[in-house]
Design a protein around this motif. Sequence first.
Motif, short mmCIF file in Angstrom:
data_model
loop_
_atom_site.label_atom_id
_atom_site.label_comp_id
_atom_site.label_asym_id
_atom_site.label_seq_id
_atom_site.Cartn_x
_atom_site.Cartn_y
_atom_site.Cartn_z
N ALA A 1 0.84 -1.19 0.00
CA ALA A 1 0.00 0.00 0.00
C ALA A 1 0.88 1.24 0.00
O ALA A 1 2.03 1.20 0.44
CB ALA A 1 -0.91 0.01 1.23
N LEU B 1 -4.53 6.72 3.02
CA LEU B 1 -4.35 5.63 2.06
C LEU B 1 -4.60 6.13 0.64
O LEU B 1 -5.63 6.75 0.36
CB LEU B 1 -5.32 4.50 2.39
N TYR C 1 -3.75 0.50 -2.72
CA TYR C 1 -3.61 -0.77 -2.03
C TYR C 1 -3.50 -1.89 -3.05
O TYR C 1 -3.80 -1.70 -4.23
CB TYR C 1 -4.77 -1.01 -1.05
N ASP C 2 -3.06 -3.05 -2.59
CA ASP C 2 -2.81 -4.18 -3.49
C ASP C 2 -1.94 -3.76 -4.68
O ASP C 2 -2.17 -4.20 -5.81
CB ASP C 2 -4.13 -4.79 -3.96
N GLU D 1 -7.57 3.82 -4.01
CA GLU D 1 -8.56 3.95 -2.94
C GLU D 1 -9.68 4.90 -3.38
O GLU D 1 -9.43 5.89 -4.09
CB GLU D 1 -7.90 4.46 -1.66
N GLN E 1 3.96 0.45 2.42
CA GLN E 1 3.75 -0.48 3.54
C GLN E 1 3.51 -1.87 2.96
O GLN E 1 2.71 -2.01 2.03
CB GLN E 1 2.55 -0.08 4.38
N PHE F 1 2.10 -5.77 3.59
CA PHE F 1 1.24 -6.56 4.47
C PHE F 1 1.23 -8.02 4.02
O PHE F 1 0.21 -8.71 4.07
CB PHE F 1 -0.17 -5.97 4.58
N ASN F 2 2.40 -8.46 3.55
CA ASN F 2 2.55 -9.87 3.15
C ASN F 2 2.86 -10.76 4.34
O ASN F 2 2.40 -11.92 4.40
CB ASN F 2 3.67 -9.98 2.12
#
Lengths: 106, 124
Positions: A33, A45, A48-49, A54, A88, A90-91
């Motif tokens: 992200a 934000l 993302y992905d 967003e 960032q 988030f894996n």
Amino acid sequence: IQLTQSPSSLSASIGDRVTITCRASQGISSALAWYQQISGRAPKLLIYDASRLESGVPSRFSGSRSGTDFTLTISSLQPEDFATYYCQQFNSYPITFGQGTRLDIK
Amino acid sequence: QVQLVQSGAEAKRPGASVKVSCKTSGYTFTGYYIHWVRQAPGQGLEWMGWFNPKNIGTKYAQKFQGRVTMSRDMSTSTVSMELSRLRSDDTAVYYCARVGCSSSSCHLYYMDVWGKGTTVTVSS
């Protein structure tokens, strides 16, 4: 997982096209992200992905991925875009952020 | 609309504890994980952990294990983060943030809504 952003700082003019890169130290799929932080405010934000915009974020912002390299592009800088940008992942734990890229006015 | 309203600034002595609250509204309180992220002056963002308001589950970053406790108040839809044995390098702005999806598996995720932050200053 370490995220390395480049450049650390950048000066640009209104209307410029700007690209910020975030390199992951290992594979994270598309679990990335991008956030914008204006001085003194909370992060916001943007993407993302890796490439999904967003809701409510202007379409001049876009994200892309090539392997472990991720890019945030602002197609035409506006005055309100001067801020610090963070990636960032988030894996996997711990969740980590890049060190930030400060974008200011040339 | 979705809102996370954080408690006010705190000034603490080294060795003390601080509790920061994050009052949520505009969505189902038990449907989303809440993460805590901090930012030291002039520094980047640091993840501290998450709290699951549905089942009071937690996951803390290793760095904060043993010093951080996250909790909830169902009556006010509030999540709190308490940090103990404060040191000067705990001086930072502390943010709560909601994850971007409502599934029970969405703990490892991005954060779509953030509180405005709570400044915690630790000084003797």
